[in-house]
Scaffold this motif. Structure first.
Motif, PDB file in Angstrom:
ATOM      1  N   LYS A 176     -12.477  60.836 -22.813  1.00  0.00           N
ATOM      2  CA  LYS A 176     -13.812  61.217 -22.343  1.00  0.00           C
ATOM      3  C   LYS A 176     -14.610  59.970 -21.958  1.00  0.00           C
ATOM      4  CE  LYS A 176     -17.256  64.087 -21.595  1.00  0.00           C
ATOM      5  NZ  LYS A 176     -18.334  63.138 -21.269  1.00  0.00           N
ATOM      6  N   LEU A 177     -14.495  58.892 -22.742  1.00  0.00           N
ATOM      7  CA  LEU A 177     -15.149  57.639 -22.391  1.00  0.00           C
ATOM      8  C   LEU A 177     -14.645  57.131 -21.046  1.00  0.00           C
ATOM      9  CD1 LEU A 177     -15.255  55.566 -25.726  1.00  0.00           C
ATOM     10  CD2 LEU A 177     -17.202  56.449 -24.438  1.00  0.00           C
TER      11      LEU A 177
ATOM     12  N   GLN B 227     -13.373  58.962 -18.611  1.00  0.00           N
ATOM     13  CA  GLN B 227     -13.907  59.832 -17.559  1.00  0.00           C
ATOM     14  C   GLN B 227     -15.349  59.472 -17.214  1.00  0.00           C
ATOM     15  OE1 GLN B 227     -13.483  64.038 -17.898  1.00  0.00           O
ATOM     16  NE2 GLN B 227     -11.271  63.992 -18.154  1.00  0.00           N
ATOM     17  N   ASP B 228     -16.140  59.172 -18.239  1.00  0.00           N
ATOM     18  CA  ASP B 228     -17.542  58.812 -18.004  1.00  0.00           C
ATOM     19  C   ASP B 228     -17.649  57.533 -17.178  1.00  0.00           C
ATOM     20  OD1 ASP B 228     -18.313  61.013 -19.457  1.00  0.00           O
ATOM     21  OD2 ASP B 228     -18.762  59.885 -21.295  1.00  0.00           O
ATOM     22  N   VAL B 229     -16.811  56.531 -17.510  1.00  0.00           N
ATOM     23  CA  VAL B 229     -16.834  55.269 -16.762  1.00  0.00           C
ATOM     24  C   VAL B 229     -16.354  55.487 -15.333  1.00  0.00           C
ATOM     25  CG1 VAL B 229     -15.864  52.939 -16.595  1.00  0.00           C
ATOM     26  CG2 VAL B 229     -16.526  53.856 -18.811  1.00  0.00           C
ATOM     27  N   LEU B 230     -15.316  56.276 -15.177  1.00  0.00           N
ATOM     28  CA  LEU B 230     -14.804  56.560 -13.840  1.00  0.00           C
ATOM     29  C   LEU B 230     -15.855  57.269 -12.995  1.00  0.00           C
ATOM     30  CD1 LEU B 230     -11.176  57.741 -14.715  1.00  0.00           C
ATOM     31  CD2 LEU B 230     -11.825  55.619 -13.557  1.00  0.00           C
TER      32      LEU B 230
ATOM     33  N   LYS C 264     -10.753  60.150  -4.396  1.00  0.00           N
ATOM     34  CA  LYS C 264      -9.798  61.152  -3.927  1.00  0.00           C
ATOM     35  C   LYS C 264      -8.976  61.759  -5.063  1.00  0.00           C
ATOM     36  CE  LYS C 264      -9.234  59.064   0.658  1.00  0.00           C
ATOM     37  NZ  LYS C 264      -8.293  58.444   1.622  1.00  0.00           N
ATOM     38  N   THR C 265      -8.560  60.947  -6.031  1.00  0.00           N
ATOM     39  CA  THR C 265      -7.717  61.430  -7.120  1.00  0.00           C
ATOM     40  C   THR C 265      -8.553  62.248  -8.102  1.00  0.00           C
ATOM     41  OG1 THR C 265      -6.484  59.356  -6.926  1.00  0.00           O
ATOM     42  CG2 THR C 265      -6.005  60.742  -8.839  1.00  0.00           C
ATOM     43  N   PRO C 266      -8.065  63.387  -8.571  1.00  0.00           N
ATOM     44  CA  PRO C 266      -8.803  64.174  -9.573  1.00  0.00           C
ATOM     45  C   PRO C 266      -9.200  63.318 -10.767  1.00  0.00           C
ATOM     46  CG  PRO C 266      -6.951  65.430  -8.756  1.00  0.00           C
ATOM     47  CD  PRO C 266      -6.815  64.060  -8.177  1.00  0.00           C
ATOM     48  N   LEU C 267     -10.418  63.491 -11.227  1.00  0.00           N
ATOM     49  CA  LEU C 267     -10.969  62.647 -12.293  1.00  0.00           C
ATOM     50  C   LEU C 267     -10.137  62.709 -13.567  1.00  0.00           C
ATOM     51  CD1 LEU C 267     -13.387  60.790 -12.947  1.00  0.00           C
ATOM     52  CD2 LEU C 267     -14.548  62.806 -13.862  1.00  0.00           C
ATOM     53  N   ASP C 268      -9.760  63.927 -13.988  1.00  0.00           N
ATOM     54  CA  ASP C 268      -9.004  64.066 -15.228  1.00  0.00           C
ATOM     55  C   ASP C 268      -7.618  63.433 -15.118  1.00  0.00           C
ATOM     56  OD1 ASP C 268      -8.156  65.978 -13.426  1.00  0.00           O
ATOM     57  OD2 ASP C 268      -7.813  67.523 -14.943  1.00  0.00           O
ATOM     58  N   GLU C 269      -7.027  63.518 -13.933  1.00  0.00           N
ATOM     59  CA  GLU C 269      -5.710  62.918 -13.722  1.00  0.00           C
ATOM     60  C   GLU C 269      -5.792  61.393 -13.800  1.00  0.00           C
ATOM     61  OE1 GLU C 269      -2.856  62.313  -9.849  1.00  0.00           O
ATOM     62  OE2 GLU C 269      -3.569  64.363 -10.246  1.00  0.00           O
ATOM     63  N   THR C 270      -6.831  60.826 -13.224  1.00  0.00           N
ATOM     64  CA  THR C 270      -7.023  59.377 -13.265  1.00  0.00           C
ATOM     65  C   THR C 270      -7.259  58.898 -14.691  1.00  0.00           C
ATOM     66  OG1 THR C 270      -8.010  59.454 -11.052  1.00  0.00           O
ATOM     67  CG2 THR C 270      -8.361  57.452 -12.333  1.00  0.00           C
ATOM     68  N   ALA C 271      -8.118  59.607 -15.429  1.00  0.00           N
ATOM     69  CA  ALA C 271      -8.418  59.231 -16.812  1.00  0.00           C
ATOM     70  C   ALA C 271      -7.171  59.299 -17.682  1.00  0.00           C
ATOM     71  CB  ALA C 271      -9.501  60.140 -17.378  1.00  0.00           C
TER      72      ALA C 271
END
Length: 205
Positions: free
Chosen positions: A140-141, A143-146, A158-165
Motif C-alpha cells: 500500500k505504501l 501504491q501511494d508513492v507510485l 500505462k501499467t496498472p498501479l497494482d501490478e506495478t506495486a
C-alpha cells in the motif's frame, strides 16, 4: 505519511489490558534468552510468575504470543520506513528511501538477536497474520508513492498501479523477508541503491 497501521493478532481478554503487555515483554526477554522453539507456555508461566491458565486467558497459544512480538517488530519497521519517506516530498526520492530504510530496519530487527530471529523465521514460514498484514501495508505504501509519482509526472501511467506495486514489492522482498534476507547479507549495503535506481528507470514516463 499515514499513521502506522495496526496488525491482526490472535489474543484473548481486554485488548488494552496491562497484563497482556507484561506477558509480551517477559516472553520477548525469555525467547531472546532461550529461543522460541525450545520455550513452552509452561516455561513462560514459570518465568513470568503467572499460572499457565492465567496466560491462556490472554493468549490462546505460544504462537499467539509470538505473533504479538512479531507484530511489534513489523510495526517498528513500518514506522521507520514511513519516517524516512516523510523526509521528502519527491516521489522518486521516497522510493529510494523506502528501499534503504526497509532493508536497514529489517537487518537491525531480524538479526540483532538471533534467538528472536526464530520467531521471525516461524512467522515467515507459516505465513502468520502479522506477516500477511505487513506485506499488504508495504504494498500500500508503494501504491501511494507510485500514485504521487504519476500525478507529478515522474512515473509512467500505462501499467496498472497494482501490478506495478506488486512487481516492485517482489524486487524488495529478498530484503524484507527474514528467510530470504539471510542469503542476501553480502548485498545489503549496495542493493537498496542499485535496485531502487533500476526500478526508477523502469518507471520513467
Amino acid at each position: 505519511m499515514k499513521k502506522t497501521s495496526t496488525y491482526p493478532v490472535s489474543a484473548r481478554g481486554p485488548a488494552d489490558h496491562e497484563v497482556r503487555d507484561q506477558i509480551v515483554a517477559a516472553a520477548t526477554e525469555h525467547f531472546s534468552r532461550y529461543g522460541y522453539e525450545k520455550t513452552t507456555v509452561s516455561d513462560l508461566a514459570k518465568a513470568i510468575g503467572f499460572s499457565k491458565a492465567y496466560i491462556y486467558k490472554f493468549f490462546e497459544s505460544k504462537q499467539a504470543i509470538g505473533e504479538m512480538i512479531c507484530a511489534n517488530c513489523l510495526r517498528q519497521i513500518e514506522a521507520e520506513v514511513s519516517a524516512a519517506m516523510a523526509e521528502t516530498d519527491l516521489a522518486p526520492e521516497k522510493l529510494r528511501r523506502m528501499f534503504k530504510a526497509a532493508t536497514e530496519a529489517s537487518l537491525k530487527l531480524f538479526f540483532q538477536d538471533r534467538k528472536l530471529y526464530e520467531i521471525a523465521a516461524s512467522a515467515a514460514t507459516e505465513n502468520w497474520q502479522a506477516v500477511v498484514a505487513y506485506e499488504g501495508h508495504i504494498q500500500k505504501l508503494l501504491q501511494d508513492v507510485l500514485q504521487e509519482g504519476r500525478q507529478s509526472g515522474d512515473f509512467e501511467r500505462k501499467t496498472p498501479l497494482d501490478e506495478t506495486a506488486k512487481a516492485i514489492y517482489l524486487v524488495m522482498r529478498p530484503y524484507l523477508n527474514p528467510l530470504l534476507l539471510q542469503y542476501s547479507l553480502d548485498y545489503t549495503e549496495e542493493a537498496p541503491m542499485h535496485l531502487s535506481n533500476l526500478v526508477l528507470r523502469s518507471l520513467s514516463p
